[in-house]
Design a protein around this motif. Sequence first.
Motif, PDB file in Angstrom:
ATOM      1  N   ASN A 100       0.858  -1.184   0.000  1.00 23.28           N
ATOM      2  CA  ASN A 100       0.000   0.000   0.000  1.00 23.28           C
ATOM      3  C   ASN A 100       0.895   1.236   0.000  1.00 23.28           C
ATOM      4  N   VAL A 101       0.812   2.004  -1.080  1.00 24.64           N
ATOM      5  CA  VAL A 101       1.688   3.157  -1.244  1.00 24.64           C
ATOM      6  C   VAL A 101       0.921   4.447  -0.968  1.00 24.64           C
ATOM      7  N   ILE A 102       1.530   5.328  -0.189  1.00 20.19           N
ATOM      8  CA  ILE A 102       1.014   6.698  -0.090  1.00 20.19           C
ATOM      9  C   ILE A 102       2.121   7.637  -0.585  1.00 20.19           C
ATOM     10  N   ILE A 103       1.827   8.334  -1.666  1.00 18.08           N
ATOM     11  CA  ILE A 103       2.775   9.331  -2.165  1.00 18.08           C
ATOM     12  C   ILE A 103       2.579  10.594  -1.335  1.00 18.08           C
ATOM     13  N   VAL A 104       3.668  11.089  -0.757  1.00 18.39           N
ATOM     14  CA  VAL A 104       3.585  12.279   0.094  1.00 18.39           C
ATOM     15  C   VAL A 104       4.204  13.465  -0.649  1.00 18.39           C
ATOM     16  N   GLU A 105       3.383  14.486  -0.917  1.00 15.11           N
ATOM     17  CA  GLU A 105       3.818  15.651  -1.690  1.00 15.11           C
ATOM     18  C   GLU A 105       3.658  16.914  -0.849  1.00 15.11           C
ATOM     19  N   ASP A 106       4.464  17.899  -1.155  1.00 12.90           N
ATOM     20  CA  ASP A 106       4.332  19.175  -0.467  1.00 12.90           C
ATOM     21  C   ASP A 106       3.178  20.000  -1.030  1.00 12.90           C
ATOM     22  N   ILE A 107       3.109  20.046  -2.370  1.00 16.96           N
ATOM     23  CA  ILE A 107       2.131  20.944  -2.976  1.00 16.96           C
ATOM     24  C   ILE A 107       1.800  20.439  -4.390  1.00 16.96           C
ATOM     25  N   ILE A 108       0.528  20.448  -4.711  1.00 20.45           N
ATOM     26  CA  ILE A 108       0.109  20.081  -6.073  1.00 20.45           C
ATOM     27  C   ILE A 108      -0.333  21.344  -6.787  1.00 20.45           C
ATOM     28  N   ASP A 109       0.251  21.532  -7.944  1.00 26.04           N
ATOM     29  CA  ASP A 109       0.010  22.756  -8.705  1.00 26.04           C
ATOM     30  C   ASP A 109      -0.713  22.362 -10.000  1.00 26.04           C
ATOM     31  N   THR A 110       0.005  22.158 -11.083  1.00 33.61           N
ATOM     32  CA  THR A 110      -0.638  21.756 -12.350  1.00 33.61           C
ATOM     33  C   THR A 110      -1.123  20.306 -12.297  1.00 33.61           C
ATOM     34  N   SER A 128      -2.151  -0.734  -3.698  1.00 32.03           N
ATOM     35  CA  SER A 128      -2.958   0.487  -3.788  1.00 32.03           C
ATOM     36  C   SER A 128      -2.018   1.677  -3.808  1.00 32.03           C
ATOM     37  N   ILE A 129      -2.489   2.773  -4.407  1.00 30.56           N
ATOM     38  CA  ILE A 129      -1.705   4.010  -4.415  1.00 30.56           C
ATOM     39  C   ILE A 129      -2.622   5.157  -4.032  1.00 30.56           C
ATOM     40  N   ARG A 130      -2.270   5.869  -2.973  1.00 28.35           N
ATOM     41  CA  ARG A 130      -3.027   7.056  -2.598  1.00 28.35           C
ATOM     42  C   ARG A 130      -2.063   8.232  -2.515  1.00 28.35           C
ATOM     43  N   ILE A 131      -2.630   9.435  -2.469  1.00 31.13           N
ATOM     44  CA  ILE A 131      -1.806  10.646  -2.451  1.00 31.13           C
ATOM     45  C   ILE A 131      -2.153  11.488  -1.222  1.00 31.13           C
ATOM     46  N   ALA A 132      -1.112  11.929  -0.518  1.00 31.86           N
ATOM     47  CA  ALA A 132      -1.302  12.893   0.572  1.00 31.86           C
ATOM     48  C   ALA A 132      -0.506  14.142   0.224  1.00 31.86           C
ATOM     49  N   THR A 133      -1.174  15.277   0.168  1.00 30.20           N
ATOM     50  CA  THR A 133      -0.448  16.521  -0.086  1.00 30.20           C
ATOM     51  C   THR A 133      -0.772  17.531   1.002  1.00 30.20           C
ATOM     52  N   LEU A 134       0.238  18.260   1.427  1.00 35.80           N
ATOM     53  CA  LEU A 134      -0.018  19.284   2.435  1.00 35.80           C
ATOM     54  C   LEU A 134      -0.833  20.420   1.821  1.00 35.80           C
ATOM     55  N   LEU A 135      -0.427  20.866   0.634  1.00 35.57           N
ATOM     56  CA  LEU A 135      -1.080  22.018   0.012  1.00 35.57           C
ATOM     57  C   LEU A 135      -1.609  21.667  -1.369  1.00 35.57           C
ATOM     58  N   ASP A 148      -6.230  11.935  -2.165  1.00 34.07           N
ATOM     59  CA  ASP A 148      -6.998  11.328  -1.082  1.00 34.07           C
ATOM     60  C   ASP A 148      -6.931  12.132   0.208  1.00 34.07           C
ATOM     61  N   TYR A 149      -5.766  12.691   0.499  1.00 36.81           N
ATOM     62  CA  TYR A 149      -5.600  13.462   1.734  1.00 36.81           C
ATOM     63  C   TYR A 149      -5.029  14.831   1.372  1.00 36.81           C
ATOM     64  N   ILE A 150      -5.802  15.892   1.672  1.00 35.58           N
ATOM     65  CA  ILE A 150      -5.345  17.255   1.369  1.00 35.58           C
ATOM     66  C   ILE A 150      -5.295  18.052   2.668  1.00 35.58           C
ATOM     67  N   GLY A 151      -4.147  18.690   2.922  1.00 35.78           N
ATOM     68  CA  GLY A 151      -4.034  19.536   4.105  1.00 35.78           C
ATOM     69  C   GLY A 151      -4.848  20.804   3.931  1.00 35.78           C
ATOM     70  N   PHE A 152      -4.441  21.636   2.993  1.00 36.34           N
ATOM     71  CA  PHE A 152      -5.086  22.932   2.793  1.00 36.34           C
ATOM     72  C   PHE A 152      -5.203  23.257   1.311  1.00 36.34           C
ATOM     73  N   ASP A 153      -6.388  23.738   0.900  1.00 38.29           N
ATOM     74  CA  ASP A 153      -6.522  24.342  -0.429  1.00 38.29           C
ATOM     75  C   ASP A 153      -6.036  25.775  -0.310  1.00 38.29           C
ATOM     76  N   ILE A 154      -5.125  26.166  -1.205  1.00 36.99           N
ATOM     77  CA  ILE A 154      -4.579  27.525  -1.087  1.00 36.99           C
ATOM     78  C   ILE A 154      -4.753  28.280  -2.409  1.00 36.99           C
ATOM     79  N   PRO A 155      -4.756  29.618  -2.355  1.00 41.29           N
ATOM     80  CA  PRO A 155      -4.883  30.415  -3.582  1.00 41.29           C
ATOM     81  C   PRO A 155      -3.608  30.352  -4.423  1.00 41.29           C
ATOM     82  N   ASP A 156      -3.671  30.903  -5.618  1.00 43.92           N
ATOM     83  CA  ASP A 156      -2.540  30.895  -6.532  1.00 43.92           C
ATOM     84  C   ASP A 156      -1.511  31.945  -6.128  1.00 43.92           C
ATOM     85  N   GLU A 157      -0.750  31.600  -5.109  1.00 41.80           N
ATOM     86  CA  GLU A 157       0.329  32.462  -4.623  1.00 41.80           C
ATOM     87  C   GLU A 157       1.569  31.585  -4.521  1.00 41.80           C
ATOM     88  N   PHE A 158       2.760  32.172  -4.596  1.00 37.86           N
ATOM     89  CA  PHE A 158       3.976  31.385  -4.435  1.00 37.86           C
ATOM     90  C   PHE A 158       4.286  31.285  -2.941  1.00 37.86           C
TER      91      PHE A 158
END
Length: 185
Positions: A100-110, A128-135, A148-158
Motif C-alpha cells: 500500500n503506497v502513499i505518495i507524500v507531496e508538499d504541494i500540487i500545482d498543475t 494500492s496508491i493514494r496521495i497525501a499533499t499538504l497544500l 486522497d488526503y489534502i491539508g489545505f486548499d490555497i490560492p494561486d500564490e507562491f
Amino acid sequence: MDDISRLDEIGEVLISQKEIDKKVDEIAKSITEQYKDDDAQLVLIGILKGSVIFLTDLCRKIELPLTFDFMSVSSYGDNTTSAGDVRILKDLDQKIEGKNVIIVEDIIDTGYTLSYLVKNLQSRGAKSIRIATLLNKKDRRIVDVDVDYIGFDIPDEFVVGYGIDYAQKYRNLPFIGIVKREVYE
Ligand code: IMP
Ligand code: MG
C-alpha cells in the motif's frame, strides 16, 4: 544578514505552525483508520525535497507499522505541455509490488508531477496508491489527479516554508508564508 534569512521577502504568514500541526494530526488519524485492518505493508513515498518535513511529521503520528522511501523528479520547467516531460532523478530503493503506497507531496500545482508518478508507480504492481499533499492549488490544475488526503486548499500564490522552497531557501520556516510578488516577478 545573510541571504538565507531574508524574511523581508515573505509578505505574510498563510498557515501558522499550529494550524499545520493540527492538520497533520487529522491526516495521520485518517490514514491510521483507513489502513488499520489491511495486512499489506504500508510505504510512504516522499517526493524530494519539498515533502521531507511533512513526511517526517506525518509518519510519527500514524499509528501503524510502515516504511518510507524517497523519489526525486524534475520537470522540464514551467512551459511543459506534456505530462511525459517529468524525469526521475532518484528512484525508489525498494520494490512496491503488493504494498500500500502513499505518495507524500508538499504541494500540487498543475498536477503534471503526480499524474506521471501515479502512472509510473501503478506499473510496478502496488496493491494500492493514494496521495497525501499538504497544500493544493486547485485553481491551477491542468491534469486531473485523485488526491486522497489534502491539508489545505490555497490560492494561486507562491508559498514557502515547512519544506517548500523559493530558490532552495526558506525550507526551514515552521509556517507557510507567501513570497512577495515583486521578489519573483
Ligand atoms: P506540478 O503539480 O507538477 O505543477 O508541480 C508541483 C511542484 O511544483 C511542487 O511539488 C513544488 O515543487 C512546485 N511548486 C508549485 N507551487 C509552488 C509554490 O508555491 N512554492 C514552491 N514550489 C511550488
Ligand atoms: Mg515538489
